[in-house]
Design a protein around this motif. Structure first.
Motif, PDB file in Angstrom:
ATOM      1  N   ILE A  26      -4.713  -9.489   4.259  1.00 14.99           N
ATOM      2  CA  ILE A  26      -5.266  -8.993   3.004  1.00 14.99           C
ATOM      3  C   ILE A  26      -4.480  -7.758   2.583  1.00 14.99           C
ATOM      4  O   ILE A  26      -4.246  -6.862   3.398  1.00 14.99           O
ATOM      5  CB  ILE A  26      -6.760  -8.619   3.152  1.00 14.99           C
ATOM      6  CG1 ILE A  26      -7.609  -9.869   3.432  1.00 14.99           C
ATOM      7  CG2 ILE A  26      -7.271  -7.907   1.903  1.00 14.99           C
ATOM      8  CD1 ILE A  26      -9.080  -9.557   3.711  1.00 14.99           C
ATOM      9  N   ALA A  27      -4.092  -7.719   1.320  1.00 16.41           N
ATOM     10  CA  ALA A  27      -3.521  -6.510   0.722  1.00 16.41           C
ATOM     11  C   ALA A  27      -4.433  -6.117  -0.435  1.00 16.41           C
ATOM     12  O   ALA A  27      -4.633  -6.900  -1.362  1.00 16.41           O
ATOM     13  CB  ALA A  27      -2.104  -6.759   0.222  1.00 16.41           C
ATOM     14  N   VAL A  28      -5.020  -4.932  -0.371  1.00 21.29           N
ATOM     15  CA  VAL A  28      -5.908  -4.436  -1.424  1.00 21.29           C
ATOM     16  C   VAL A  28      -5.086  -3.544  -2.349  1.00 21.29           C
ATOM     17  O   VAL A  28      -4.415  -2.606  -1.888  1.00 21.29           O
ATOM     18  CB  VAL A  28      -7.089  -3.636  -0.826  1.00 21.29           C
ATOM     19  CG1 VAL A  28      -7.969  -3.066  -1.933  1.00 21.29           C
ATOM     20  CG2 VAL A  28      -7.899  -4.528   0.108  1.00 21.29           C
ATOM     21  N   MET A  29      -5.139  -3.857  -3.652  1.00 15.24           N
ATOM     22  CA  MET A  29      -4.383  -3.075  -4.633  1.00 15.24           C
ATOM     23  C   MET A  29      -5.327  -2.348  -5.567  1.00 15.24           C
ATOM     24  O   MET A  29      -6.392  -2.855  -5.899  1.00 15.24           O
ATOM     25  CB  MET A  29      -3.465  -3.985  -5.449  1.00 15.24           C
ATOM     26  CG  MET A  29      -2.411  -4.690  -4.627  1.00 15.24           C
ATOM     27  SD  MET A  29      -1.244  -5.599  -5.676  1.00 15.24           S
ATOM     28  CE  MET A  29      -0.264  -4.244  -6.332  1.00 15.24           C
ATOM     29  N   TYR A  30      -4.923  -1.132  -5.961  1.00 17.87           N
ATOM     30  CA  TYR A  30      -5.668  -0.388  -6.979  1.00 17.87           C
ATOM     31  C   TYR A  30      -4.660   0.211  -7.947  1.00 17.87           C
ATOM     32  O   TYR A  30      -3.739   0.916  -7.528  1.00 17.87           O
ATOM     33  CB  TYR A  30      -6.517   0.712  -6.342  1.00 17.87           C
ATOM     34  CG  TYR A  30      -7.393   1.423  -7.359  1.00 17.87           C
ATOM     35  CD1 TYR A  30      -8.562   0.840  -7.816  1.00 17.87           C
ATOM     36  CD2 TYR A  30      -7.022   2.660  -7.881  1.00 17.87           C
ATOM     37  CE1 TYR A  30      -9.347   1.464  -8.766  1.00 17.87           C
ATOM     38  CE2 TYR A  30      -7.804   3.292  -8.830  1.00 17.87           C
ATOM     39  CZ  TYR A  30      -8.970   2.682  -9.269  1.00 17.87           C
ATOM     40  OH  TYR A  30      -9.752   3.303 -10.217  1.00 17.87           O
ATOM     41  N   LEU A  31      -4.819  -0.082  -9.227  1.00 19.32           N
ATOM     42  CA  LEU A  31      -3.894   0.376 -10.267  1.00 19.32           C
ATOM     43  C   LEU A  31      -2.440   0.099  -9.885  1.00 19.32           C
ATOM     44  O   LEU A  31      -1.568   0.953 -10.059  1.00 19.32           O
ATOM     45  CB  LEU A  31      -4.091   1.864 -10.564  1.00 19.32           C
ATOM     46  CG  LEU A  31      -5.394   2.260 -11.266  1.00 19.32           C
ATOM     47  CD1 LEU A  31      -5.388   3.762 -11.570  1.00 19.32           C
ATOM     48  CD2 LEU A  31      -5.611   1.466 -12.544  1.00 19.32           C
ATOM     49  N   GLY A  32      -2.215  -1.102  -9.373  1.00 20.65           N
ATOM     50  CA  GLY A  32      -0.849  -1.547  -9.146  1.00 20.65           C
ATOM     51  C   GLY A  32      -0.210  -1.115  -7.843  1.00 20.65           C
ATOM     52  O   GLY A  32       0.963  -1.393  -7.619  1.00 20.65           O
ATOM     53  N   LYS A  33      -0.969  -0.433  -6.966  1.00 19.43           N
ATOM     54  CA  LYS A  33      -0.396  -0.013  -5.682  1.00 19.43           C
ATOM     55  C   LYS A  33      -1.230  -0.578  -4.539  1.00 19.43           C
ATOM     56  O   LYS A  33      -2.471  -0.642  -4.630  1.00 19.43           O
ATOM     57  CB  LYS A  33      -0.391   1.511  -5.582  1.00 19.43           C
ATOM     58  CG  LYS A  33       0.594   2.167  -6.527  1.00 19.43           C
ATOM     59  CD  LYS A  33       1.472   3.148  -5.783  1.00 19.43           C
ATOM     60  CE  LYS A  33       2.557   3.684  -6.699  1.00 19.43           C
ATOM     61  NZ  LYS A  33       3.411   4.648  -6.019  1.00 19.43           N
ATOM     62  N   ILE A  34      -0.550  -0.947  -3.464  1.00 13.62           N
ATOM     63  CA  ILE A  34      -1.262  -1.392  -2.270  1.00 13.62           C
ATOM     64  C   ILE A  34      -1.867  -0.157  -1.596  1.00 13.62           C
ATOM     65  O   ILE A  34      -1.150   0.798  -1.265  1.00 13.62           O
ATOM     66  CB  ILE A  34      -0.322  -2.132  -1.305  1.00 13.62           C
ATOM     67  CG1 ILE A  34       0.106  -3.465  -1.918  1.00 13.62           C
ATOM     68  CG2 ILE A  34      -1.013  -2.358   0.049  1.00 13.62           C
ATOM     69  CD1 ILE A  34       1.094  -4.255  -1.082  1.00 13.62           C
ATOM     70  N   VAL A  35      -3.194  -0.192  -1.410  1.00 16.79           N
ATOM     71  CA  VAL A  35      -3.871   0.938  -0.767  1.00 16.79           C
ATOM     72  C   VAL A  35      -4.299   0.604   0.656  1.00 16.79           C
ATOM     73  O   VAL A  35      -4.597   1.512   1.445  1.00 16.79           O
ATOM     74  CB  VAL A  35      -5.086   1.416  -1.592  1.00 16.79           C
ATOM     75  CG1 VAL A  35      -4.635   1.933  -2.952  1.00 16.79           C
ATOM     76  CG2 VAL A  35      -6.124   0.309  -1.750  1.00 16.79           C
ATOM     77  N   GLU A  36      -4.351  -0.681   0.977  1.00 12.72           N
ATOM     78  CA  GLU A  36      -4.685  -1.081   2.352  1.00 12.72           C
ATOM     79  C   GLU A  36      -4.123  -2.469   2.574  1.00 12.72           C
ATOM     80  O   GLU A  36      -4.188  -3.326   1.683  1.00 12.72           O
ATOM     81  CB  GLU A  36      -6.198  -1.069   2.568  1.00 12.72           C
ATOM     82  CG  GLU A  36      -6.606  -1.386   4.001  1.00 12.72           C
ATOM     83  CD  GLU A  36      -8.006  -0.895   4.352  1.00 12.72           C
ATOM     84  OE1 GLU A  36      -8.758  -0.501   3.445  1.00 12.72           O
ATOM     85  OE2 GLU A  36      -8.340  -0.914   5.557  1.00 12.72           O
ATOM     86  N   ILE A  37      -3.592  -2.699   3.776  1.00 15.43           N
ATOM     87  CA  ILE A  37      -3.024  -4.016   4.093  1.00 15.43           C
ATOM     88  C   ILE A  37      -3.133  -4.237   5.596  1.00 15.43           C
ATOM     89  O   ILE A  37      -2.994  -3.297   6.391  1.00 15.43           O
ATOM     90  CB  ILE A  37      -1.554  -4.119   3.617  1.00 15.43           C
ATOM     91  CG1 ILE A  37      -1.023  -5.528   3.818  1.00 15.43           C
ATOM     92  CG2 ILE A  37      -0.670  -3.070   4.272  1.00 15.43           C
ATOM     93  CD1 ILE A  37       0.326  -5.777   3.127  1.00 15.43           C
ATOM     94  N   GLY A  38      -3.419  -5.484   5.954  1.00 14.79           N
ATOM     95  CA  GLY A  38      -3.496  -5.797   7.367  1.00 14.79           C
ATOM     96  C   GLY A  38      -4.052  -7.178   7.590  1.00 14.79           C
ATOM     97  O   GLY A  38      -4.237  -7.958   6.646  1.00 14.79           O
ATOM     98  N   ARG A  39      -4.314  -7.485   8.862  1.00 12.92           N
ATOM     99  CA  ARG A  39      -4.920  -8.775   9.194  1.00 12.92           C
ATOM    100  C   ARG A  39      -6.284  -8.868   8.536  1.00 12.92           C
ATOM    101  O   ARG A  39      -7.034  -7.891   8.468  1.00 12.92           O
ATOM    102  CB  ARG A  39      -5.032  -8.929  10.715  1.00 12.92           C
ATOM    103  CG  ARG A  39      -3.681  -9.147  11.398  1.00 12.92           C
ATOM    104  CD  ARG A  39      -3.859  -9.804  12.759  1.00 12.92           C
ATOM    105  NE  ARG A  39      -4.962  -9.222  13.497  1.00 12.92           N
ATOM    106  CZ  ARG A  39      -4.820  -8.305  14.437  1.00 12.92           C
ATOM    107  NH1 ARG A  39      -3.634  -7.871  14.760  1.00 12.92           N
ATOM    108  NH2 ARG A  39      -5.874  -7.837  15.059  1.00 12.92           N
ATOM    109  N   ALA A  40      -6.623 -10.065   8.071  1.00  8.28           N
ATOM    110  CA  ALA A  40      -7.836 -10.237   7.270  1.00  8.28           C
ATOM    111  C   ALA A  40      -9.082  -9.737   8.000  1.00  8.28           C
ATOM    112  O   ALA A  40      -9.899  -9.011   7.425  1.00  8.28           O
ATOM    113  CB  ALA A  40      -7.997 -11.709   6.879  1.00  8.28           C
ATOM    114  N   ASP A  41      -9.262 -10.106   9.260  1.00  7.18           N
ATOM    115  CA  ASP A  41     -10.465  -9.691   9.982  1.00  7.18           C
ATOM    116  C   ASP A  41     -10.531  -8.185  10.134  1.00  7.18           C
ATOM    117  O   ASP A  41     -11.607  -7.585  10.037  1.00  7.18           O
ATOM    118  CB  ASP A  41     -10.515 -10.354  11.365  1.00  7.18           C
ATOM    119  CG  ASP A  41     -11.053 -11.767  11.273  1.00  7.18           C
ATOM    120  OD1 ASP A  41     -11.565 -12.136  10.203  1.00  7.18           O
ATOM    121  OD2 ASP A  41     -10.953 -12.493  12.278  1.00  7.18           O
TER     122      ASP A  41
END
Ligand code: SF4
Length: 129
Positions: A26-41
């Motif tokens: 999962i990569a979580v984006m806010y206003l066009g930037k990745i703010v968190e990324i990692g294994r889904a679990d």
């Protein structure tokens, strides 16, 4: 398709519950930037960015069918004129002075788990480490 044809797929949604069920990462984006990324679990069960936690809390739960009450303040700013420092700071309930002055870089918080936040969820008082 992924397993049989060896494809990499990008699935985009605000519903992290569905994303977790489908995706390996999962990569979580806010206003066009990745703010968190990692294994889904890891991202789903141990979110470290405050925006990720808001998204997860917004998923209706089976026990009462209601989303959790954790909220953000205000409206999302224009991506054309993002706030200084952390782009989420105008809506983050945990924001401090440093958040406006310095853009947080992605840093590792776990095995294949990265977050861009000066004060990740795990640093909140009472949060198990
Ligand atoms: S850097 Fe600051 S404003 Fe941004 S998510 Fe973290 S605590 Fe909130």
């Amino acid at each position: 398709m992924r397993d049989e044809d060896g494809l990499s797929l990008v699935f985009i949604s605000h519903d992290l519950h569905v994303v977790r069920a489908i995706c390996d990462r999962i990569a979580v984006m806010y206003l066009g930037k990745i703010v968190e990324i990692g294994r889904a679990d890891s991202v789903y069960h141990r979110p470290q960015h405050h925006y990720t936690r808001v998204l997860i809390d917004a998923v209706p739960r089976l026990d009462d069918g209601q989303p959790a009450t954790r909220t953000v303040r205000g409206e999302a700013p224009s991506p054309l004129h993002p706030p200084s420092g952390c782009r989420f700071r105008t809506r983050c309930l945990r924001a401090e002075v440093r958040c406006a002055a310095e853009e947080p870089a992605l840093r590792q918080v776990g095995d294949d788990h990265f977050v861009a936040c000066h004060f990740p969820v795990s640093t909140e008082p009472g949060t198990p480490s």
